[in-house]
Design an enzyme around this catalytic site. Structure first.
Site, mmCIF file in Angstrom:
data_model
loop_
_atom_site.group_PDB
_atom_site.id
_atom_site.type_symbol
_atom_site.label_atom_id
_atom_site.label_comp_id
_atom_site.label_asym_id
_atom_site.label_seq_id
_atom_site.Cartn_x
_atom_site.Cartn_y
_atom_site.Cartn_z
ATOM 1 N N CYS A 161 7.584 3.650 -10.563
ATOM 2 C CA CYS A 161 7.833 2.377 -9.877
ATOM 3 C C CYS A 161 6.972 2.250 -8.627
ATOM 4 O O CYS A 161 7.322 2.769 -7.566
ATOM 5 C CB CYS A 161 9.319 2.264 -9.527
ATOM 6 S SG CYS A 161 9.733 0.750 -8.662
ATOM 7 N N CYS A 177 8.657 0.543 -5.710
ATOM 8 C CA CYS A 177 9.592 1.389 -4.950
ATOM 9 C C CYS A 177 8.842 2.405 -4.084
ATOM 10 O O CYS A 177 9.199 2.634 -2.934
ATOM 11 C CB CYS A 177 10.511 2.195 -5.867
ATOM 12 S SG CYS A 177 11.100 1.362 -7.323
ATOM 13 N N ASP A 178 7.834 3.039 -4.641
ATOM 14 C CA ASP A 178 7.269 4.232 -4.007
ATOM 15 C C ASP A 178 5.841 4.088 -3.496
ATOM 16 O O ASP A 178 5.339 4.990 -2.828
ATOM 17 C CB ASP A 178 7.323 5.411 -5.004
ATOM 18 C CG ASP A 178 8.760 5.729 -5.407
ATOM 19 O OD1 ASP A 178 9.650 5.602 -4.545
ATOM 20 O OD2 ASP A 178 8.993 6.094 -6.571
#
Ligand code: NAP
Length: 317
Positions: free
Chosen positions: A141, A144-145
């Site tokens: 992701c 997300c990261d």
């Protein structure tokens, strides 16, 4: 098995943001939902969010919040209004009878409505180092990261729209993004390909797979590339590995009964969360190939709860 299984208004299968939001809304509507939160079948209890660290894009938490903590808050909030939990996997779901029949390994229950929020799991490479370094530089992701890779070099695996999208997105942070694809041609749509090709920070390694992920002190340090034509291997240093080789929606329980699209995602009757089976609703990543965010999952869980509530009102009218 219990002698006389009870009949619930709402049984929610899955405990990520979608399922827990559906639980919050249905419990506040006095429907006393049961959440069968799963143990490991399609992912961990609490869903993919429990595998992430800092969640910085869920509104309401200006300092960010850890994924598992966010899930704990959602779980507690729904519990406060009477949600009950079974920490088990559903093993059988019979949607051919009314009320529906739901079984776990040790218990069973009947349900007037079922909300499916079983999520999806990122497809994995299944190579050495992947599990050990998950969260230590291996991710599925970028949204997300990606932020954690400022001025670092990362690898994106895959040749579809997701891979192009992730690669392009990651150039906001990373100094270099290398797309590793197993063929010499991308699967991605032309517009997404062009965007990636035009980006000076994106490079491509063709006809190659990753056969090992290497790390130092729990953090990714490189990958072993293998050329699929020659079998030649080479060490490729990198700080992160983003998998974009597709997701697999967790639909095993409803296969052949609830309609899915060409990619296997549950089809809902837009703009509602209704499925082709009356009284069965779907929300979250199991029906969403496009957004896959905690907030969109939560929103769709809210929709499923309201739809289930309306359906019950019609049933009992
Ligand atoms: P996808 O189209 O199925 O592409 C998966 C990619 O991963 C393919 O290039 C595939 O290689 C590769 N792959 C699969 N298994 C692999 C393995 N074990 N090792 C190495 N490579 C592997 O999946 P997606 O990109 O997630 O897209 C899914 C759907 O969502 C598509 O319909 C896509 O159009 C849509 N989508 C749209 C957008 C957008 O429009 N903004 C963004 C994301 C996704 P091969 O090509 O050799 O099969």
């Amino acid at each position: 098995m219990s002698d006389t299984p009870e009949t619930r208004n709402v049984v929610i299968i899955g405990s990520g943001p979608a399922g827990l939001t559906a639980a919050l809304y249905t419990s506040r509507a006095n429907l006393e939902p049961l959440v069968i939160e799963g143990i490991q079948a399609g992912g961990p209890t609490g869903g993919q969010l429990t595998l992430t660290t800092d969640v910085e894009n869920y509104p309401g938490f200006p300092e960010g919040i850890m994924g598992p903590e966010l899930i704990q808050h959602m779980r507690a909030q729904a519990e406060r209004f009477g949600t009950q939990y079974w920490t088990e996997d559903v093993t059988e779901l019979d949607l051919s009878q009314r009320p529906f029949h739901v079984k776990t390994g040790t218990q069973e229950v009947y349900a007037h409505t079922v909300i499916l929020s079983t999520g999806a799991r990122p497809r994995r490479l299944d190579v050495p180092g992947e599990d050990e370094l998950w969260g230590g530089g291996v991710s599925a992701c970028a949204t997300c990261d990606g932020f954690f890779f400022r001025d670092k070099e990362v690898v994106v695996v895959g040749g579809g729209d997701s891979a192009m999208e992730e690669a392009t997105f990651l150039t906001k942070f990373a100094s270099k993004v290398t797309v590793v694809h197993r063929r010499s041609e991308l699967r991605a749509s032309k517009i997404m390909q062009d965007r990636a090709f035009k980006n000076p920070k994106v490079e491509f390694v063709w006809d190659s797979t990753i056969s090992e992920i290497h790390g130092e002190n729990g953090v990714v340090s490189g990958v072993l590339l293998e050329n699929v034509n020659t079998g030649e291997t080479s060490e490729f240093p990198t700080d992160g590995v983003f998998l974009a080789i597709g997701h697999i929606p967790n639909t095993r329980l409803v296969e052949g009964v609830v309609d899915t699209d060409a990619n296997g995602y549950i089809q809902v009757i837009e703009p509602t969360s209704r499925t082709n089976v009356e009284g069965v609703f779907a929300c979250g990543d199991v029906m969403d190939p496009n957004y896959r965010q905690a907030i969109t999952a939560a929103g769709s869980g809210c929709k499923a709860a309201i739809d289930a509530e309306r359906h019950l009102a019609e049933l009992h009218a």
